[in-house]
Scaffold this active site. Structure first.
Site, PDB file in Angstrom:
ATOM      1  N   ASP A  57       0.875  -1.170   0.000  1.00  0.00           N
ATOM      2  CA  ASP A  57       0.000   0.000   0.000  1.00  0.00           C
ATOM      3  C   ASP A  57       0.910   1.217   0.000  1.00  0.00           C
ATOM      4  O   ASP A  57       1.559   1.520   1.004  1.00  0.00           O
ATOM      5  CB  ASP A  57      -0.892  -0.012   1.241  1.00  0.00           C
ATOM      6  CG  ASP A  57      -1.758   1.244   1.363  1.00  0.00           C
ATOM      7  OD1 ASP A  57      -1.628   2.144   0.509  1.00  0.00           O
ATOM      8  OD2 ASP A  57      -2.545   1.325   2.322  1.00  0.00           O
ATOM      9  N   TYR A  59       0.895   0.396  15.001  1.00  0.00           N
ATOM     10  CA  TYR A  59      -0.052   0.132  13.931  1.00  0.00           C
ATOM     11  C   TYR A  59       0.201   1.095  12.782  1.00  0.00           C
ATOM     12  O   TYR A  59       0.119   2.314  12.942  1.00  0.00           O
ATOM     13  CB  TYR A  59      -1.499   0.279  14.427  1.00  0.00           C
ATOM     14  CG  TYR A  59      -2.504   0.043  13.325  1.00  0.00           C
ATOM     15  CD1 TYR A  59      -2.737  -1.245  12.878  1.00  0.00           C
ATOM     16  CD2 TYR A  59      -3.159   1.100  12.715  1.00  0.00           C
ATOM     17  CE1 TYR A  59      -3.628  -1.484  11.849  1.00  0.00           C
ATOM     18  CE2 TYR A  59      -4.057   0.864  11.687  1.00  0.00           C
ATOM     19  CZ  TYR A  59      -4.290  -0.420  11.260  1.00  0.00           C
ATOM     20  OH  TYR A  59      -5.162  -0.644  10.232  1.00  0.00           O
ATOM     21  N   LYS A  93      -3.179  -2.421   8.042  1.00  0.00           N
ATOM     22  CA  LYS A  93      -3.378  -3.866   8.108  1.00  0.00           C
ATOM     23  C   LYS A  93      -2.507  -4.546   7.055  1.00  0.00           C
ATOM     24  O   LYS A  93      -2.013  -3.922   6.124  1.00  0.00           O
ATOM     25  CB  LYS A  93      -4.862  -4.197   7.898  1.00  0.00           C
ATOM     26  CG  LYS A  93      -5.297  -5.450   8.641  1.00  0.00           C
ATOM     27  CD  LYS A  93      -5.014  -5.376  10.125  1.00  0.00           C
ATOM     28  CE  LYS A  93      -5.234  -6.708  10.829  1.00  0.00           C
ATOM     29  NZ  LYS A  93      -4.722  -6.696  12.187  1.00  0.00           N
TER      30      LYS A  93
END
Length: 372
Positions: free
Chosen positions: A10, A227, A230
């Site tokens: 991504d 984080y 995902k």
């Protein structure tokens, strides 16, 4: 031997976390074409699922090849620059290092690679998922390679009757184990039923001594220490001729099973099998999507793809996904929709625990009755 590699990242979402901008796809296609011309690659294709761009490549350099991984890294750096120019969301978020260092291990992009000798007919499926975690492949791989209620070949195909060996990774302790199935099926289920930690990495045929599956097992939060998005896994599955048939590999996705991911990577949500045109999560950054691209690999060339979930036989799974999503969303911030606390360590929980530590008090003790 030929190596089939899927390398994904991504490097910028259009709009939000929902899709990949066409300019980024065009740049990747041009780079792949040049790499084929320069004979780095035998063949290559681009594919997208949500905001993840995947490079699907065949070559003769084997897994973890520096030249191939370096090429992919350069492509993702290029698409990051395009994302920055367009002001796209999270430009370069999966690139966790400033410089390439031999291969992509620990650098952010996810990848699955499988080296094999081509059979006379070599059908493969490249699965791409968005808004979920590597363990999302555990249930469908168990069903396709170990469940006779899903895969008739385990009972009636003499080449499959002996079963398969599963390689399982412990992502927290960074160790692995092999399970011989069906003999050790119950033992394996104890582990792979916890997909946030234990992930099926590969599957081998005990009869053919051939690797049939390769998955990506990178967890961004464990690499980055926080984080950052995902993991959005990919997977390669070889089919037919002593391996599960194409329909047996696809059958598990007719059930809207749940996996971790969705909004902020912190919720359980049902997996939705979709065509490429519908692989753009929207509602609550979900439901998590999975696409299945079928190829025939012949002389290293990728003949295809066929968009395998672009089929009305998966309509009921998609409807079931929406029903399950409605049910889970009504839980709001409560489990089982929200992931358990141990999987929220890279969000606000650690900060909250530190800030509120002094406000916690011992629970009151039960009163002791006075003697009579």
């Amino acid at each position: 031997m030929v190596t089939l590699s899927i390398i994904k990242a991504d490097t910028g979402g259009f709009v939000g976390h929902s899709a990949v901008h066409p300019d980024m796809v065009s740049a990747a296609k041009e780079a792949l074409s040049a790499a084929v011309t320069d004979r780095l690659l035998v063949d290559g294709a681009t594919a997208c699922c949500g905001d993840d761009l995947s490079l699907i490549m065949t070559h003769e350099h084997g897994p973890d090849a520096e030249a191939v991984h370096s090429f992919a890294w350069d492509v993702f750096r290029q698409t990051t620059r395009i994302a920055q120019q367009l002001g796209l969301y999270g430009a370069g978020q999966d690139l966790l290092s400033d410089a390439f260092s031999g291969n992509l291990r620990g650098m952010g992009p996810g990848y699955a690679e499988l080296e094999f000798t081509e059979r006379p007919s070599e059908p493969v499926v490249c699965f791409l998922a968005d808004k979920t975690e590597p363990g999302a492949w555990n249930l469908p791989l168990y069903k396709a390679f170990a469940d006779p209620f899903n895969t008739a070949g385990l009972v009636i195909d003499s080449k499959m009757h002996a079963g398969f060996r599963f390689e399982v990774y412990d992502l927290y302790e960074e160790k692995r184990i092999w399970f011989d199935c069906p003999r050790e099926l119950y033992e394996m289920l104890m582990f792979i039923g916890a997909p946030a930690r234990y992930v099926i990495h590969s599957v081998e045929s005990k009869t053919l001594h051939e690797q049939a599956v390769a998955t990506s097992t990178q967890r961004l939060s464990l690499i980055a220490g926080k984080y950052v998005g995902k993991d959005d896994p990919v997977m390669i599955v070889r089919c037919q001729s002593g391996l599960p048939a194409l329909g047996e590999v696809l059958e598990p996705f007719a059930f809207a099973y749940t996996a971790g991911g969705c909004m902020r990577g912190s919720h359980h949500a049902p997996m939705m099998p979709v065509s490429v045109r519908d692989a753009h999560p929207a509602r609550f950054d979900g439901p998590p999507r999975v696409v299945a691209l079928g190829f025939q690999v012949h002389d290293g060339m990728l003949i295809g793809p066929r968009d395998l979930f672009d089929d009305p036989s998966f309509d009921r799974a998609r409807a079931q996904t929406n029903e399950v999503m409605d049910y889970l969303r009504r839980h709001g911030p409560f489990e089982p929709h929200r992931l358990p606390l141990e999987d929220l360590e890279y969000t606000t929980m650690a900060e909250l625990e530190e800030r509120l530590a002094e406000r916690w008090q011992p629970m009151p003790q039960a009163a002791v009755p006075a003697p009579r």
